[in-house]
Design a protein around this motif. Structure first.
Motif, short mmCIF file in Angstrom:
data_model
loop_
_atom_site.label_atom_id
_atom_site.label_comp_id
_atom_site.label_asym_id
_atom_site.label_seq_id
_atom_site.Cartn_x
_atom_site.Cartn_y
_atom_site.Cartn_z
N CYS A 160 36.63 -44.09 7.21
CA CYS A 160 36.99 -45.22 8.15
C CYS A 160 36.50 -44.80 9.65
O CYS A 160 35.71 -45.19 10.41
N ILE A 161 37.38 -43.90 10.21
CA ILE A 161 37.52 -43.27 11.48
C ILE A 161 36.41 -42.84 11.97
O ILE A 161 35.62 -43.07 13.07
N LEU A 162 35.60 -41.86 11.09
CA LEU A 162 34.66 -40.89 11.58
C LEU A 162 33.28 -42.21 11.38
O LEU A 162 32.39 -41.54 11.98
N GLU A 163 33.36 -42.99 10.48
CA GLU A 163 32.07 -43.91 10.40
C GLU A 163 32.08 -44.82 11.52
O GLU A 163 31.04 -45.46 11.66
N GLY A 164 33.13 -45.04 12.18
CA GLY A 164 33.09 -45.97 13.36
C GLY A 164 33.10 -45.35 14.72
O GLY A 164 33.38 -44.43 14.86
N PHE A 196 41.62 -50.61 9.67
CA PHE A 196 43.01 -50.41 9.06
C PHE A 196 43.15 -50.12 7.86
O PHE A 196 42.00 -50.48 7.01
N MET A 197 44.14 -49.42 7.39
CA MET A 197 44.54 -49.08 5.99
C MET A 197 45.96 -49.48 5.85
O MET A 197 46.93 -49.13 6.54
N GLU A 236 43.49 -38.29 4.77
CA GLU A 236 42.46 -37.73 4.96
C GLU A 236 41.21 -38.71 4.55
O GLU A 236 39.88 -38.61 5.04
N SER A 237 41.50 -39.64 3.44
CA SER A 237 40.51 -40.20 2.95
C SER A 237 40.17 -41.34 3.97
O SER A 237 39.00 -41.94 4.19
N PHE A 238 41.41 -41.94 4.57
CA PHE A 238 41.00 -42.78 5.82
C PHE A 238 40.25 -42.24 7.04
O PHE A 238 39.47 -43.11 7.49
N PHE A 239 40.43 -40.96 7.03
CA PHE A 239 39.77 -40.45 8.14
C PHE A 239 38.33 -40.21 8.12
O PHE A 239 37.64 -40.71 9.09
#
Length: 597
Positions: free
Chosen positions: A133-137, A3-4, A127-130
């Motif tokens: 976080c998202i693409l790494e999980g 989450f962010m 975009e930073s969160f994407f």
């Protein structure tokens, strides 16, 4: 799941009827209508307009004190996505995750909340969160990709779908020893704590949650790398089919179900979706033999029949693939429910027509591979082993479906006769099927009993089974007479001969050729030689070339009496002397409560 958190202020939005308002001392001077919700906001007291390039363009004079109304009905993500953007502008705390990232990102793009409008804007943070976080999980990428269904066009244009698929494929191709993220794996008997490394198909269940088109894109990308064996691709298809296609073992015939108009429309949409899923799955099955099991292929074919409207190309491909691997099937694989519409209660349980079509397709391929002009001339041990395995499967299947009280006898006879004679070295399993069917269907007519037993070759029965059949009162009289004859002949060949009968002719009253050409019936005994048939009356048989006499077999058997078989020795004058008689006695009268034999 990551989450962010953005913003620090408490949530001051409240709802009054269909209006969302921010608690503030300043009066509202900006009304934004999103679908059925009105938002009473502020132009400059809070940094709403400074952060939204689109709102700046729509408000010709931002410093004008008059209230401005703007309609944003086409904003992607609707009112929920707009409210996330508005709260970001007001500094209210919001929580971003894979579940709401896609609508928030699309809405921010729509409102033009870019760095060129104001530094540190919403798009940059998203975009930073994407990326971090998202693409790494693993599961974050799966959930994000799943949420793109409602905004597929926006997600495609913004590159969300492509980047999520690339991330998922990269993780699928990761060596098993390096898989450290959480995944879903619910196979029976599997406990993750007992295993130090992930199973080879650890990824199949998570991607099965995706829409069929997204699933197809991932599987196609994985296959194009040639880094995974076809069996893993097949397992992914199997998991997806189990997740989305109806369980045919728990469904009823659709034509017999009654439902309302709205329910019928819903069912039609569901059936159409299932057809699309099935056809897509079939198109993705690897061409390698064994990539999927024959049981899976047969279930797909049964599902295609149940759904109806599936393309003929798809069903033909399923039949072809199933026939190639037919020898690998089990009886359980063939026990598929019948979905044929029926107006009465006499619908049979199992889909024997499906098994018949696949068997016929198998025989076409088998004969095509046989190098001989006829199956008997083929010396290919692989082909012989294959046809014997299939015959064993079919005979075992017949024993199960024979218990269906509504199964027509001719359907079973047709299936049994589809196999060539060379397929069965023994007829013991065939006899077991016949015995079961006669037991479960005592109402069969005499003609049907005779037709059923005609598929049985008495010469291919083992001595134990033949002994049981002789005493079986369910069999028609014609079959019993044949069994008794072959029982007598086998006994004659096994018994030692007298010392004076030293010649081959005297030692063997009947040759194997004669036995194979002799067929007994209730009304007649037929001697078949070449293409000619000579009918000999039943009550007696006197022949100078075959030393055997049957005395009134039908009448004696019907009285529960005897069949007298007299063996003779040819004299020098060409006549017969009959020095001894053998009597075969039936243990009980041939009576049947269901009718004539």
């Amino acid at each position: 799941m990551k989450f962010m958190k953005l913003g620090t202020k408490p949530d001051t939005f409240y709802t009054e009827e269909a209006t969302r308002t921010v608690i503030s001392d300043a009066p509202s001077d900006l009304v934004i209508q999103v679908n059925n919700i009105r938002y009473l906001l502020h132009k400059l007291q809070f940094p709403l307009l400074p952060k939204c390039g689109l709102l700046q363009r729509l408000c010709s004079d931002p410093e004008d004190s008059d209230s401005v109304t703007i309609e944003l009905h086409d904003i992607p993500g609707g009112e929920d996505a707009f409210e996330l953007c508005a709260k970001f502008c007001y500094g209210i705390t919001i929580n971003l995750s894979a579940h709401n990232f896609v609508p928030a990102f699309c809405a921010a793009k729509f409102l033009r909340m870019a760095e060129s409008v104001e530094k540190g804007n919403f798009i940059l943070k998203l975009e930073s969160f994407f990326h971090s976080c998202i693409l790494e999980g693993w599961k974050d990428s799966i959930v994000t990709l799943k949420t793109t269904n409602k905004l597929s066009e926006w997600s495609e244009n913004l590159g969300i779908i492509r980047r999520c698929i690339d991330s998922i494929v990269e993780k699928i191709l990761t060596p098993i020893s390096k898989v450290s993220w959480s995944y879903t794996y619910t196979r029976p008997g599997y406990t993750q704590k007992r295993h130090q490394i992930a199973p080879k198909d650890w990824w199949t269940e998570d991607i099965s949650e995706l829409d069929i088109e997204l699933f197809r894109c991932i599987v196609t990308a994985v296959r194009s790398t040639y880094m995974l064996p076809p069996q893993l691709i097949g397992e992914a298809l199997h998991v997806y089919a189990c997740r989305w296609l109806p369980d045919i073992t728990k469904t009823k015939t659709r034509s017999t179900e009654s439902s309302s108009g709205s329910q019928t429309q819903t069912d039609a949409i569901s059936v159409g979706k299932n057809r699309r899923i099935l056809e897509t799955i079939v198109s993705m099955i690897p061409s390698d033999r064994g990539s999927v099991s024959v049981g899976f292929l047969l279930r797909l074919l049964s599902t295609a029949i149940y759904l109806g409207g599936v393309s003929p190309v798809t069903k033909t491909e399923l039949r072809r693939r199933a026939s190639i691997q037919f020898e690998e099937a089990t009886v359980g694989d063939l026990l598929l429910p019948s979905h044929s519409p029926s107006d009465n209660h006499h619908q049979y349980i199992y889909d024997i027509d499906l098994v018949m079509t696949v068997l016929e397709s198998y025989l076409v391929l088998w004969r095509r591979q046989s190098p001989g002009t006829t199956p008997a001339e083929s010396n290919n041990q692989f082909l012989m082993s294959s046809i014997r395995k299939v015959a064993k499967i079919i005979d075992s299947y017949l024993q199960v479906v024979a218990r269906d009280i509504n199964m027509p006898v001719m359907k079973l006879v047709s299936l049994a006769e589809t196999l060539p004679a060379i397929a069965r070295g023994k007829h013991d399993d065939l006899y077991k099927f016949i015995n079961i069917y006669l037991k479960e269907h005592p109402e069969l007519s005499k003609t049907e009993r005779k037709r059923l037993c005609r598929i049985l070759d008495c010469q291919k029965l083992s001595p134990e089974v033949r002994a049981h059949a002789v005493k079986n009162e369910r069999l028609p009289l014609r079959t019993v007479v044949q069994l008794l004859f072959f029982e007598q002949e086998s006994g004659s060949r096994a018994a030692p001969q007298p010392q004076e009968l030293v010649s081959r002719r005297k030692q063997t009253p009947f040759t194997e050729h004669d036995i194979s050409k002799l067929k007994l019936d209730l009304g007649s005994l037929e001697r078949v030689k070449g293409t000619r048939k000579t009918t000999i009356p039943e009550t007696s048989l006197k022949r100078s070339d075959k030393k055997l006499q049957l005395v009134e077999p039908e009448r004696n058997l019907e009285r529960g009496g005897t069949i007298t078989v007299t063996e003779g020795v040819e004299s020098k004058k060409g006549q017969f002397d009959f020095p001894k008689k053998k009597v075969i006695q039936r243990t009980s009268k041939l009576e049947h409560k269901g009718g004539d034999r």
